[in-house]
Scaffold this motif. Structure first.
Motif, PDB file in Angstrom:
ATOM      1  N   GLU A  87     -26.012 -16.452   3.643  1.00 12.99           N
ATOM      2  CA  GLU A  87     -25.536 -17.825   3.782  1.00 12.99           C
ATOM      3  C   GLU A  87     -25.886 -18.531   2.480  1.00 12.99           C
ATOM      4  OE1 GLU A  87     -25.839 -21.768   6.564  1.00 12.99           O
ATOM      5  OE2 GLU A  87     -27.653 -20.626   6.195  1.00 12.99           O
TER       6      GLU A  87
ATOM      7  N   LYS B 165     -20.650  -7.823  18.878  1.00  9.09           N
ATOM      8  CA  LYS B 165     -22.101  -8.008  18.854  1.00  9.09           C
ATOM      9  C   LYS B 165     -22.708  -6.876  18.047  1.00  9.09           C
ATOM     10  CE  LYS B 165     -23.209 -10.335  23.164  1.00  9.09           C
ATOM     11  NZ  LYS B 165     -23.937 -10.220  24.426  1.00  9.09           N
TER      12      LYS B 165
ATOM     13  N   ARG C 198     -23.338 -12.104  16.130  1.00  7.37           N
ATOM     14  CA  ARG C 198     -22.341 -12.189  17.193  1.00  7.37           C
ATOM     15  C   ARG C 198     -21.170 -13.015  16.699  1.00  7.37           C
ATOM     16  NH1 ARG C 198     -20.595 -15.179  21.582  1.00  7.37           N
ATOM     17  NH2 ARG C 198     -21.934 -16.962  21.238  1.00  7.37           N
TER      18      ARG C 198
ATOM     19  N   ASP D  25     -16.621 -18.433  16.945  1.00 13.50           N
ATOM     20  CA  ASP D  25     -18.016 -18.836  16.797  1.00 13.50           C
ATOM     21  C   ASP D  25     -18.794 -17.650  16.262  1.00 13.50           C
ATOM     22  OD1 ASP D  25     -17.748 -21.443  17.691  1.00 13.50           O
ATOM     23  OD2 ASP D  25     -18.120 -20.915  19.775  1.00 13.50           O
ATOM     24  N   ILE D  26     -19.547 -17.892  15.201  1.00 13.96           N
ATOM     25  CA  ILE D  26     -20.342 -16.846  14.569  1.00 13.96           C
ATOM     26  C   ILE D  26     -21.796 -17.281  14.590  1.00 13.96           C
ATOM     27  CG2 ILE D  26     -20.804 -15.662  12.384  1.00 13.96           C
ATOM     28  CD1 ILE D  26     -17.789 -15.837  11.874  1.00 13.96           C
ATOM     29  N   LYS D  27     -22.648 -16.365  15.016  1.00 14.72           N
ATOM     30  CA  LYS D  27     -24.088 -16.629  15.039  1.00 14.72           C
ATOM     31  C   LYS D  27     -24.786 -15.447  14.397  1.00 14.72           C
ATOM     32  CE  LYS D  27     -23.837 -19.306  19.228  1.00 14.72           C
ATOM     33  NZ  LYS D  27     -24.130 -19.420  20.633  1.00 14.72           N
TER      34      LYS D  27
ATOM     35  N   ASP E 284     -30.511 -17.821  12.662  1.00 16.61           N
ATOM     36  CA  ASP E 284     -30.473 -19.278  12.832  1.00 16.61           C
ATOM     37  C   ASP E 284     -29.174 -19.905  12.351  1.00 16.61           C
ATOM     38  OD1 ASP E 284     -32.980 -19.231  13.913  1.00 16.61           O
ATOM     39  OD2 ASP E 284     -34.001 -19.639  12.019  1.00 16.61           O
TER      40      ASP E 284
ATOM     41  N   LYS F 215     -25.329 -20.739  12.544  1.00 15.87           N
ATOM     42  CA  LYS F 215     -24.248 -20.857  13.525  1.00 15.87           C
ATOM     43  C   LYS F 215     -23.102 -21.574  12.848  1.00 15.87           C
ATOM     44  CE  LYS F 215     -27.354 -20.968  17.396  1.00 15.87           C
ATOM     45  NZ  LYS F 215     -28.339 -21.788  17.996  1.00 15.87           N
ATOM     46  N   MET F 216     -21.884 -21.023  13.003  1.00 13.11           N
ATOM     47  CA  MET F 216     -20.726 -21.656  12.390  1.00 13.11           C
ATOM     48  C   MET F 216     -19.487 -21.387  13.213  1.00 13.11           C
ATOM     49  SD  MET F 216     -20.011 -19.144   9.090  1.00 13.11           S
ATOM     50  CE  MET F 216     -19.041 -20.346   8.292  1.00 13.11           C
ATOM     51  N   SER F 217     -18.453 -22.179  12.968  1.00 10.16           N
ATOM     52  CA  SER F 217     -17.164 -22.004  13.633  1.00 10.16           C
ATOM     53  C   SER F 217     -16.082 -21.865  12.572  1.00 10.16           C
ATOM     54  CB  SER F 217     -16.837 -23.202  14.525  1.00 10.16           C
ATOM     55  OG  SER F 217     -17.753 -23.269  15.590  1.00 10.16           O
TER      56      SER F 217
END
Length: 156
Positions: A34, A62, A68, A81-83, A86, A88-90
């Motif tokens: 990131e 997954k 995920r 949705d991506i995780k 920590d 998290k994004m769309s």
């Protein structure tokens, strides 16, 4: 307002999920980075020790407890949705991602607001210069000027 799937969004995001599955299945070492204007956060996933679950029906991917990605309905017609840990994004469509490649491997860069997440399948484990290598790959599609992100999205 109703939450629904737009047919085009479903195809675009379904293809993106399929491309992510191919990345995770293509190489042993996957690097997740990131990057923001302030810096970069990097994690390595060894796919030999992380279980990869490709739920085609549920449009979800997954990878162990690390990553995920799932396509879900939204007010805009659909999003992914991506995780990862920590982060998290769309992702909403073509303007939010781009394929990238270098001599070290290939990947997909995803944008949300001022940050870029890179999912990079390396041809072999990256040893020295990990940060420099991943920043160079992200730099092919993203530039920060005075803290402002410019992202060259996919044309596909």
């Amino acid at each position: 307002m109703a939450v629904s799937f737009d047919t085009q969004a479903l195809f675009v995001l379904g293809d993106l999920r399929a491309n992510l599955v191919k990345l995770f299945q293509s190489q042993r070492f996957i690097y997740l980075a990131e990057q923001t204007a302030e810096g970069i956060y990097i994690a390595e996933i060894d796919t030999e020790s992380a279980l990869i679950v490709d739920d085609k029906q549920g449009l979800e991917l997954k990878v162990g407890d690390h990553f995920r990605a799932s396509v879900v309905a939204s007010r805009e017609g659909g999003k992914m949705d991506i995780k990862f840990r920590d982060v998290k994004m769309s992702v909403y469509g073509l303007g939010d991602y781009a394929p990238v490649a270098s001599a070290d491997g290939k990947g997909i860069a995803l944008k949300e607001m001022g940050s870029v997440v890179l999912i990079f399948a390396a041809n072999e484990a990256l040893q020295g210069g990990l940060t420099k290598t991943l920043k160079a790959v992200v730099g092919k599609v993203a530039k920060w000027t005075k803290g402002e992100l410019r992202f060259k999205a996919s044309d596909i």
